[in-house]
Design a protein around this motif. Structure first.
Motif, PDB file in Angstrom:
ATOM      1  N   GLY A   1       0.813  -1.214   0.000  1.00 49.08           N
ATOM      2  CA  GLY A   1       0.000   0.000   0.000  1.00 49.08           C
ATOM      3  C   GLY A   1       0.842   1.258   0.000  1.00 49.08           C
ATOM      4  O   GLY A   1       0.486   2.252  -0.644  1.00 49.08           O
ATOM      5  N   ALA A   2       1.951   1.227   0.725  1.00 49.04           N
ATOM      6  CA  ALA A   2       2.836   2.394   0.748  1.00 49.04           C
ATOM      7  C   ALA A   2       3.392   2.694  -0.630  1.00 49.04           C
ATOM      8  O   ALA A   2       3.645   3.853  -0.968  1.00 49.04           O
ATOM      9  N   VAL A   3       3.567   1.646  -1.441  1.00 49.89           N
ATOM     10  CA  VAL A   3       4.056   1.834  -2.808  1.00 49.89           C
ATOM     11  C   VAL A   3       2.924   2.296  -3.732  1.00 49.89           C
ATOM     12  O   VAL A   3       3.047   3.287  -4.455  1.00 49.89           O
ATOM     13  N   LEU A   4       1.803   1.577  -3.688  1.00 53.45           N
ATOM     14  CA  LEU A   4       0.714   1.854  -4.627  1.00 53.45           C
ATOM     15  C   LEU A   4       0.074   3.219  -4.412  1.00 53.45           C
ATOM     16  O   LEU A   4      -0.341   3.880  -5.369  1.00 53.45           O
ATOM     17  N   PHE A   5      -0.022   3.662  -3.156  1.00 56.05           N
ATOM     18  CA  PHE A   5      -0.736   4.897  -2.849  1.00 56.05           C
ATOM     19  C   PHE A   5       0.199   6.031  -2.463  1.00 56.05           C
ATOM     20  O   PHE A   5      -0.239   7.018  -1.869  1.00 56.05           O
ATOM     21  N   ARG A   6       1.454   5.888  -2.798  1.00 51.55           N
ATOM     22  CA  ARG A   6       2.442   6.894  -2.402  1.00 51.55           C
ATOM     23  C   ARG A   6       2.058   8.291  -2.882  1.00 51.55           C
ATOM     24  O   ARG A   6       2.091   9.254  -2.113  1.00 51.55           O
ATOM     25  N   ASP A   7       1.667   8.409  -4.142  1.00 47.12           N
ATOM     26  CA  ASP A   7       1.319   9.730  -4.685  1.00 47.12           C
ATOM     27  C   ASP A   7       0.051  10.280  -4.058  1.00 47.12           C
ATOM     28  O   ASP A   7      -0.106  11.501  -3.943  1.00 47.12           O
ATOM     29  N   TRP A   8      -0.870   9.411  -3.669  1.00 49.77           N
ATOM     30  CA  TRP A   8      -2.103   9.864  -3.022  1.00 49.77           C
ATOM     31  C   TRP A   8      -1.833  10.267  -1.581  1.00 49.77           C
ATOM     32  O   TRP A   8      -2.401  11.239  -1.088  1.00 49.77           O
ATOM     33  N   PHE A   9      -1.003   9.485  -0.906  1.00 48.84           N
ATOM     34  CA  PHE A   9      -0.683   9.807   0.483  1.00 48.84           C
ATOM     35  C   PHE A   9       0.070  11.133   0.590  1.00 48.84           C
ATOM     36  O   PHE A   9      -0.133  11.909   1.528  1.00 48.84           O
ATOM     37  N   PHE A  10       0.953  11.380  -0.369  1.00 51.67           N
ATOM     38  CA  PHE A  10       1.835  12.550  -0.320  1.00 51.67           C
ATOM     39  C   PHE A  10       1.779  13.302  -1.655  1.00 51.67           C
ATOM     40  O   PHE A  10       2.723  13.250  -2.447  1.00 51.67           O
ATOM     41  N   PRO A  11       0.667  13.988  -1.937  1.00 48.84           N
ATOM     42  CA  PRO A  11       0.529  14.670  -3.232  1.00 48.84           C
ATOM     43  C   PRO A  11       1.500  15.829  -3.410  1.00 48.84           C
ATOM     44  O   PRO A  11       1.807  16.213  -4.544  1.00 48.84           O
ATOM     45  N   ASP A  12       1.962  16.401  -2.318  1.00 49.52           N
ATOM     46  CA  ASP A  12       2.863  17.549  -2.429  1.00 49.52           C
ATOM     47  C   ASP A  12       4.325  17.141  -2.381  1.00 49.52           C
ATOM     48  O   ASP A  12       5.101  17.454  -3.276  1.00 49.52           O
ATOM     49  N   GLU A  13       4.698  16.443  -1.330  1.00 52.97           N
ATOM     50  CA  GLU A  13       6.100  16.040  -1.190  1.00 52.97           C
ATOM     51  C   GLU A  13       6.177  14.767  -0.365  1.00 52.97           C
ATOM     52  O   GLU A  13       5.796  14.756   0.805  1.00 52.97           O
ATOM     53  N   ALA A  14       6.668  13.715  -0.978  1.00 57.36           N
ATOM     54  CA  ALA A  14       6.804  12.439  -0.287  1.00 57.36           C
ATOM     55  C   ALA A  14       8.045  12.449   0.593  1.00 57.36           C
ATOM     56  O   ALA A  14       9.015  13.151   0.306  1.00 57.36           O
ATOM     57  N   PRO A  15       8.041  11.697   1.673  1.00 62.69           N
ATOM     58  CA  PRO A  15       9.247  11.627   2.517  1.00 62.69           C
ATOM     59  C   PRO A  15      10.379  10.937   1.773  1.00 62.69           C
ATOM     60  O   PRO A  15      10.147  10.173   0.830  1.00 62.69           O
ATOM     61  N   GLU A  16      11.594  11.215   2.196  1.00 62.20           N
ATOM     62  CA  GLU A  16      12.734  10.522   1.614  1.00 62.20           C
ATOM     63  C   GLU A  16      12.587   9.026   1.864  1.00 62.20           C
ATOM     64  O   GLU A  16      11.992   8.606   2.852  1.00 62.20           O
TER      65      GLU A  16
END
Length: 214
Positions: free
Chosen positions: A176-191
């Protein structure tokens, strides 16, 4: 229309180099992987795959037998191979629970992240075909549950969350962290290092034993 050289001499037609069976299989697998991720099992026809691979459609059946077999080799087999490799080294896992949680995340999360298209293919194909076993993943689940039960029994600990659920939801958390990464963090994803550290810590907390009463 004839092709002439700069000196006006008629050029001989160039023959297309004959591709090896291995090259043809690689082209088909690459095209199938991409199209299964885009359209799912039903939406990716063998004609689409052949067109993307630039091969004749009968070559798909000559090399793989069926679309279901092609899906298994293009999408399922990479998972089976990776988890089989992970299990092959399971006897050398760190002894303490926190380091084991970190090892699980740091080993498998990058694989899932780098192969997100395989996860998409699985999600988009869910319910569209007969279940094809993720043998490597199923084997990991079974052995991980058995190992956790043995470790807790030796330490006289009780599970707070059943291990059958922990090992499966742990994989689901990473997927889920991979598939929804862009949805979880639309502005800036953590390193990625921060993300992996958080996932490892969450998994460690999820496997804490039940606290003794009183």
């Amino acid at each position: 229309m004839h092709d002439f050289s700069s000196q006006g001499v008629l050029k001989a037609p160039q023959r297309r180099l004959r591709r090896t069976t291995a090259e043809i299989r690689a082209l088909i697998l690459e095209a199938a992987r991409a199209l299964f991720a885009e359209r799912g099992f039903s939406g990716a026809t063998t004609r689409h795959i052949a067109t993307r691979a630039e091969v004749a459609e009968p070559l798909i059946f000559n090399n793989f037998g069926s679309k279901a077999a092609l899906f298994a080799e293009a999408v399922i087999e990479p998972f089976n191979t990776r988890f089989s490799e992970f299990l092959a080294n399971s006897d050398r896992l760190p002894p303490d629970r926190e380091r084991r949680s970190a090892h699980f995340v740091h080993t498998l999360y990058p694989f899932l992240r780098d192969n997100a298209d395989l996860l998409l293919a699985l999600v988009k194909s869910n319910g569209e075909m007969e279940a094809t076993a993720l043998h490597g993943l199923d084997d990991y689940f079974s052995r991980a549950v058995a190992r956790k039960r043995e470790q807790y029994a030796q330490a006289a600990l009780q599970f707070d969350v059943p291990p059958e659920l922990v090992v499966r939801y742990a994989f689901g958390m990473l997927a889920g962290a991979v598939l929804f990464r862009d949805w979880f963090f639309p502005d800036e994803a953590p390193e990625e290092g921060v993300a992996e550290g958080a996932l490892a810590r969450m998994l460690f907390k999820a496997t804490e034993p039940r606290q003794a009463e009183g």
